[in-house]
Enzyme design. Structure first.
Site, PDB file in Angstrom:
ATOM      1  N   LYS A 177      25.111 -41.287 -28.845  1.00 24.91           N
ATOM      2  CA  LYS A 177      23.938 -42.278 -28.993  1.00 24.91           C
ATOM      3  C   LYS A 177      23.326 -42.191 -27.172  1.00 24.91           C
ATOM      4  O   LYS A 177      22.105 -42.210 -27.284  1.00 24.91           O
ATOM      5  CB  LYS A 177      24.194 -43.683 -29.086  1.00 24.91           C
ATOM      6  CG  LYS A 177      23.217 -44.357 -30.352  1.00 24.91           C
ATOM      7  CD  LYS A 177      24.014 -45.626 -30.772  1.00 24.91           C
ATOM      8  CE  LYS A 177      22.916 -46.476 -31.233  1.00 24.91           C
ATOM      9  NZ  LYS A 177      23.469 -47.884 -31.726  1.00 24.91           N
ATOM     10  N   LYS A 217      28.518 -32.922 -27.530  1.00 26.71           N
ATOM     11  CA  LYS A 217      29.237 -33.804 -28.517  1.00 26.71           C
ATOM     12  C   LYS A 217      27.951 -34.633 -29.029  1.00 26.71           C
ATOM     13  O   LYS A 217      27.079 -35.256 -27.903  1.00 26.71           O
ATOM     14  CB  LYS A 217      30.271 -34.749 -28.032  1.00 26.71           C
ATOM     15  CG  LYS A 217      30.825 -35.517 -28.959  1.00 26.71           C
ATOM     16  CD  LYS A 217      31.961 -36.239 -28.354  1.00 26.71           C
ATOM     17  CE  LYS A 217      32.367 -37.352 -29.307  1.00 26.71           C
ATOM     18  NZ  LYS A 217      33.721 -38.136 -29.247  1.00 26.71           N
ATOM     19  N   HIS A 275      24.878 -40.392 -39.259  1.00 25.60           N
ATOM     20  CA  HIS A 275      24.417 -38.970 -38.676  1.00 25.60           C
ATOM     21  C   HIS A 275      24.864 -37.941 -39.428  1.00 25.60           C
ATOM     22  O   HIS A 275      25.569 -38.249 -40.475  1.00 25.60           O
ATOM     23  CB  HIS A 275      24.943 -39.071 -37.076  1.00 25.60           C
ATOM     24  CG  HIS A 275      26.195 -39.371 -36.847  1.00 25.60           C
ATOM     25  ND1 HIS A 275      27.156 -38.235 -37.084  1.00 25.60           N
ATOM     26  CD2 HIS A 275      26.981 -40.386 -36.442  1.00 25.60           C
ATOM     27  CE1 HIS A 275      28.531 -38.715 -36.879  1.00 25.60           C
ATOM     28  NE2 HIS A 275      28.302 -39.999 -36.430  1.00 25.60           N
ATOM     29  N   HIS A 325      28.693 -37.706 -40.597  1.00 25.18           N
ATOM     30  CA  HIS A 325      29.137 -38.313 -41.745  1.00 25.18           C
ATOM     31  C   HIS A 325      28.811 -37.528 -42.987  1.00 25.18           C
ATOM     32  O   HIS A 325      29.437 -37.259 -44.052  1.00 25.18           O
ATOM     33  CB  HIS A 325      28.454 -39.761 -41.943  1.00 25.18           C
ATOM     34  CG  HIS A 325      28.858 -40.619 -40.948  1.00 25.18           C
ATOM     35  ND1 HIS A 325      27.591 -41.200 -40.061  1.00 25.18           N
ATOM     36  CD2 HIS A 325      29.650 -41.117 -40.479  1.00 25.18           C
ATOM     37  CE1 HIS A 325      28.194 -41.911 -39.131  1.00 25.18           C
ATOM     38  NE2 HIS A 325      29.576 -42.124 -39.412  1.00 25.18           N
ATOM     39  N   CYS A 340      42.350 -41.381 -24.560  1.00 25.60           N
ATOM     40  CA  CYS A 340      41.578 -40.908 -25.796  1.00 25.60           C
ATOM     41  C   CYS A 340      40.482 -39.950 -25.739  1.00 25.60           C
ATOM     42  O   CYS A 340      39.593 -40.101 -24.996  1.00 25.60           O
ATOM     43  CB  CYS A 340      40.943 -42.306 -26.656  1.00 25.60           C
ATOM     44  SG  CYS A 340      40.077 -41.800 -28.298  1.00 25.60           S
ATOM     45  N   CYS A 347      43.669 -47.923 -28.508  1.00 26.57           N
ATOM     46  CA  CYS A 347      42.415 -47.548 -28.059  1.00 26.57           C
ATOM     47  C   CYS A 347      41.378 -48.189 -28.787  1.00 26.57           C
ATOM     48  O   CYS A 347      41.242 -48.271 -30.001  1.00 26.57           O
ATOM     49  CB  CYS A 347      41.993 -45.981 -28.627  1.00 26.57           C
ATOM     50  SG  CYS A 347      40.424 -45.372 -28.024  1.00 26.57           S
ATOM     51  N   HIS A 403      37.150 -40.908 -27.348  1.00 26.62           N
ATOM     52  CA  HIS A 403      36.431 -42.053 -26.594  1.00 26.62           C
ATOM     53  C   HIS A 403      36.345 -41.795 -24.968  1.00 26.62           C
ATOM     54  O   HIS A 403      35.781 -42.695 -24.238  1.00 26.62           O
ATOM     55  CB  HIS A 403      37.035 -43.398 -26.917  1.00 26.62           C
ATOM     56  CG  HIS A 403      36.535 -43.827 -28.332  1.00 26.62           C
ATOM     57  ND1 HIS A 403      37.637 -43.449 -29.229  1.00 26.62           N
ATOM     58  CD2 HIS A 403      35.495 -44.248 -29.125  1.00 26.62           C
ATOM     59  CE1 HIS A 403      36.973 -43.750 -30.468  1.00 26.62           C
ATOM     60  NE2 HIS A 403      35.733 -44.062 -30.420  1.00 26.62           N
ATOM     61  N   CYS A 453      38.929 -46.279 -31.136  1.00 23.69           N
ATOM     62  CA  CYS A 453      39.262 -46.039 -32.271  1.00 23.69           C
ATOM     63  C   CYS A 453      39.822 -47.102 -33.107  1.00 23.69           C
ATOM     64  O   CYS A 453      39.994 -47.262 -34.438  1.00 23.69           O
ATOM     65  CB  CYS A 453      40.505 -45.166 -32.167  1.00 23.69           C
ATOM     66  SG  CYS A 453      40.008 -43.437 -31.653  1.00 23.69           S
TER      67      CYS A 453
HETATM   68 ZN   LIG Z   1      39.702 -43.562 -29.313  1.00 23.35          ZN
END
Ligand SMILES: [Zn+2]
Length: 484
Positions: free
Chosen positions: A304, A301, A25, A28, A152, A133, A155, A136
């Protein structure tokens, strides 16, 4: 960094390796674009540049995704990896070295790196009890966990408490050198200060392996069948295995890295664990660790599940590579989070690329041609010297968005100068004055294309082809306007 010829240096630039559990995406793409601007900037400066990219292919999330897809982890990453290479090519990013962490050569080098770390006395075995996590795939120290309130931030889920026997890297041994590294290398400074805060009580040792039953898809720890290397030694090593470390043909003259580009979410690993590894290996530390922010879409943010993921490949296909490079390098601030919307993208495209730059190029080429202006631009007095000085000031600080903004100040100044001097009127009353005005602009558009080259290499080359001579060539339409 060794000088071969006077002033020519070898410069190595790295991009963070994306985790291959989903398609690429625009987040990156940011990494590649920031690194590419610097690589082109250094190349223009006459230096010999290598730029690495790669793919982080191991870990439980890949294992899990592969299982869901009904394929082997290797098959899963083999299917996904090419889309990242396509994106790099589509963005016109000049990667010279590419590492996939599932490549057996990389794995072999990692095992040798592990052995060297072990020989240096910085690896020990211990029971891990603490925070983790799974999003991560990262262990989190007590200090970090407290700072993120045991949840996190990336996440949005609570940290898990885990207990297992692992190998550890003795990061704590290098606290003083790590602090010094963070102070001198991390850009921007405010991110460096966040890292210093994290290690104010000292850097903590980190787990660098996991039991085989918890993580099978990874590089085996040498001489221990029950343990698999966990992200750090495997993933961070890509920056040196790309240069063939630790083999005999290690391109040592490209190390240390001149600039390493990372997202803010992975800065702490690169600013704390990575220097510890390098110090233990007896390697020099990178000169600059450049951390960029995130790209939001419509101030939300990208995710998906929200269906708002922006695909850079599609954007390039629709608007052209330089339009995409322009938007993300200018309208996403280099160090902060930025916001993408289709409306903002099109407004920048039509207003700044098609109108400001495109019109300047076509108006100027047309007038020089139409009035048969004798070429004297090489000796003309530039009107944009102040902007050029500003540009270089911002480039030195890696503030690319402000460097680009400064180029646009110059472009707009040139357009205003045309409107004010009215060369078409001068053509009738004072052709010497008209020729002088157009030669000033001619010289300045040549300066502008040079400054634009690291950012918009194709457009800059087209402008150069029009103006770099004693006559002008017909100007192509650089950025055809798009309908909203
Ligand atoms: Zn995380």
């Amino acid at each position: 960094m060794r000088c071969d010829k006077i002033g020519v240096m070898k410069k190595y630039i790295t991009t963070a390796i994306p985790y291959l559990n989903a398609r690429p995406h625009i987040g990156h793409a940011m990494d590649y674009l920031l690194a590419d601007v610097w690589a082109r900037h250094e190349t223009i400066g006459g230096h010999e540049v290598r730029m690495s990219a790669g793919a982080d292919e191991h870990g439980t999330k890949v294992e899990q995704k592969a299982r869901e897809a009904g394929v082997s982890p290797q098959q899963f990453v083999d299917d996904l990896a090419p889309t990242f290479r396509v994106m790099i090519a589509k963005l016109n990013v000049g990667v010279t070295d590419y590492v996939r962490t599932s490549d057996p050569e990389h794995a072999r080098r990692c095992q040798e790196i592990w052995r060297r770390l072990d020989a240096a006395g910085v690896i020990y075995k211990s029971k891990y009890q603490g925070w983790y996590c799974s999003g991560c795939e990262s262990f989190v120290t007590e200090t970090e966990a407290r700072a993120m309130d045991y949840q996190c931030p990336d996440h949005q889920k609570p940290l898990e408490k885990v207990s297992e026997e692992n190998y550890y890297l003795r990061v704590s041994k290098f606290t003083d050198q790590i602090r010094e590294f963070v102070r001198t290398a991390v850009v921007p400074e405010f991110r460096g200060r966040e890292i210093l805060e994290l290690i104010k009580d000292g850097a903590q040792d980190v787990s660098i392996s996991r039991p085989l039953e918890k993580l099978a898809w990874g590089v085996p720890v040498p001489d221990d069948d029950a343990q698999v290397m966990y992200v750090w030694v495997d993933a961070l090593s890509n920056y040196i295995t790309a240069l063939s470390y630790p083999d005999d043909d290690f391109a040592a003259d490209f190390w240390p890295a001149h600039v390493q580009v990372v997202g803010k979410d992975i800065l702490r690993f690169h600013a704390i664990i990575w220097p510890a590894m390098l110090l233990a290996l007896g390697l020099k530390l990178p000169r600059t660790l450049l951390a960029h922010g995130f790209i939001n879409v419509d101030n939300t943010k990208m995710s998906k599940s929200l269906g708002n993921v922006v695909d850079p490949i599609e954007l390039v296909e629709q608007y052209g590579v330089d339009a995409v490079r322009y938007f993300f390098l200018r309208h996403i601030p280099t160090f902060e989070d930025g916001d993408y919307t289709t409306e903002k993208f099109i407004a920048a495209y039509n207003g700044e690329l098609a109108n400001d730059l495109g019109n300047l190029v076509s108006r100027l080429a047309n007038m020089i041609d139409k009035y048969d202006v004798p070429s004297a631009w090489r000796d003309s007095q530039s009107r944009i010297a102040a902007e050029v000085a500003e540009f270089h000031k911002f480039m030195k600080k890696f503030e690319y968005h402000r460097a680009l903004e400064t180029i646009w100040t110059a472009v707009q100044s040139c357009n205003r100068y045309i409107d004010e001097t009215k060369p078409w009127a001068l053509a009738k009353t004072d052709s010497a004055e008209m020729a002088q005005v157009l030669n000033v602009l001619w010289g300045d558009i040549m300066i502008i294309q040079a400054l634009l080259t690291p950012f918009l290499p194709d457009a800059a080359a087209k402008i150069r082809a029009v103006f770099d001579g004693d006559t002008v060539q017909p100007a192509p339409i650089l950025f055809p306007k798009v309908d909203i």
